[in-house]
Design an enzyme around this catalytic site. Sequence first.
Site, PDB file in Angstrom:
ATOM      1  N   CYS A  42       0.828  -1.003  -0.092  1.00  0.00           N
ATOM      2  CA  CYS A  42      -0.001   0.026   0.038  1.00  0.00           C
ATOM      3  C   CYS A  42       1.164   1.188   0.006  1.00  0.00           C
ATOM      4  CB  CYS A  42      -0.915  -0.121   1.178  1.00  0.00           C
ATOM      5  SG  CYS A  42      -1.909   1.359   1.208  1.00  0.00           S
ATOM      6  N   ASP A  44       0.458   3.681   1.945  1.00  0.00           N
ATOM      7  CA  ASP A  44       0.281   4.368   2.889  1.00  0.00           C
ATOM      8  C   ASP A  44       1.795   4.457   3.607  1.00  0.00           C
ATOM      9  OD1 ASP A  44       0.243   4.483   6.014  1.00  0.00           O
ATOM     10  OD2 ASP A  44      -1.814   3.929   5.580  1.00  0.00           O
ATOM     11  N   ARG A  46       2.735   5.000   6.357  1.00  0.00           N
ATOM     12  CA  ARG A  46       3.352   4.238   7.540  1.00  0.00           C
ATOM     13  C   ARG A  46       3.872   2.905   7.320  1.00  0.00           C
ATOM     14  NH1 ARG A  46      -2.627   5.105  10.257  1.00  0.00           N
ATOM     15  NH2 ARG A  46      -2.959   4.521   8.182  1.00  0.00           N
ATOM     16  N   HIS A  98      -2.004  -3.894   5.250  1.00  0.00           N
ATOM     17  CA  HIS A  98      -1.761  -3.639   6.241  1.00  0.00           C
ATOM     18  C   HIS A  98      -3.439  -3.434   7.252  1.00  0.00           C
ATOM     19  CE1 HIS A  98      -2.929   0.691   5.954  1.00  0.00           C
ATOM     20  NE2 HIS A  98      -2.525   0.450   4.671  1.00  0.00           N
ATOM     21  N   CYS A 101      -6.277  -0.324   6.756  1.00  0.00           N
ATOM     22  CA  CYS A 101      -6.294   0.378   5.512  1.00  0.00           C
ATOM     23  C   CYS A 101      -7.068   1.280   5.049  1.00  0.00           C
ATOM     24  CB  CYS A 101      -5.905  -0.480   4.481  1.00  0.00           C
ATOM     25  SG  CYS A 101      -5.432   0.201   2.670  1.00  0.00           S
TER      26      CYS A 101
HETATM   27 CO    CO Z   1      -3.607   1.320   2.947  1.00  0.00          CO
END
Ligand code: CO
Length: 208
Positions: A42, A44, A46, A98, A101
Amino acid sequence: MKKLPILFENNRKWASQISQNNPSFFSRLVQQQNPEFLWIGCSDSRVPANEIIGLLPGELFVHRNVANLVSHTDMNCLSVLQYAVEILKVRHIIVCGHYGCGGVKAALEDQPHGLIDNWLRCIRDIHQRRSSDLARFSTAEERINRLCELNVIEQVKNVGNTTIIQEAWQRDQMVTIHGWIYAISDGLLKDLDACVSSTSDLASLESL
Ligand code: CO
């Protein structure tokens, strides 16, 4: 005038630290990359791929998009996959989702989010197809987290069903697809036991 000076300062520190530890690191890296792994994760912020599995530049080929999706019409993702398998000859492809999400959550919301709803549509489809599995969980958070796992498993199947992987297996090229999920809350990965190395593995996963 240079913009974002703090990032350039960080970069100089990072490069000098690596060179201190290994003076020939960058000169060797410039010759070639030889990663054993492709990461599909992803976007993301993080979930930084190299960092969470402790790999250096040159060790991990990476593709990231919102909600770690592998679509059969996504030329970007398929091109990464083809290069990784046919040129770099990676041995392992890791699809890593994750928990929590935002893409998975957004896919389930009723209000529109614009263009991205088209991208996330396949997650709504997974949600509908796997409604009985998801109904086992009592809270919305648990259901979203389970859907994050189910999404990873679907994307493992999608990777396995690409012509790129099918042809690799036909010529007996060893390439294994793994489904993992990452918990932002403790920084730990979990293997979802959705590992496929052959068409028969893929058929078993499809039948679950
Ligand atoms: Co995500």
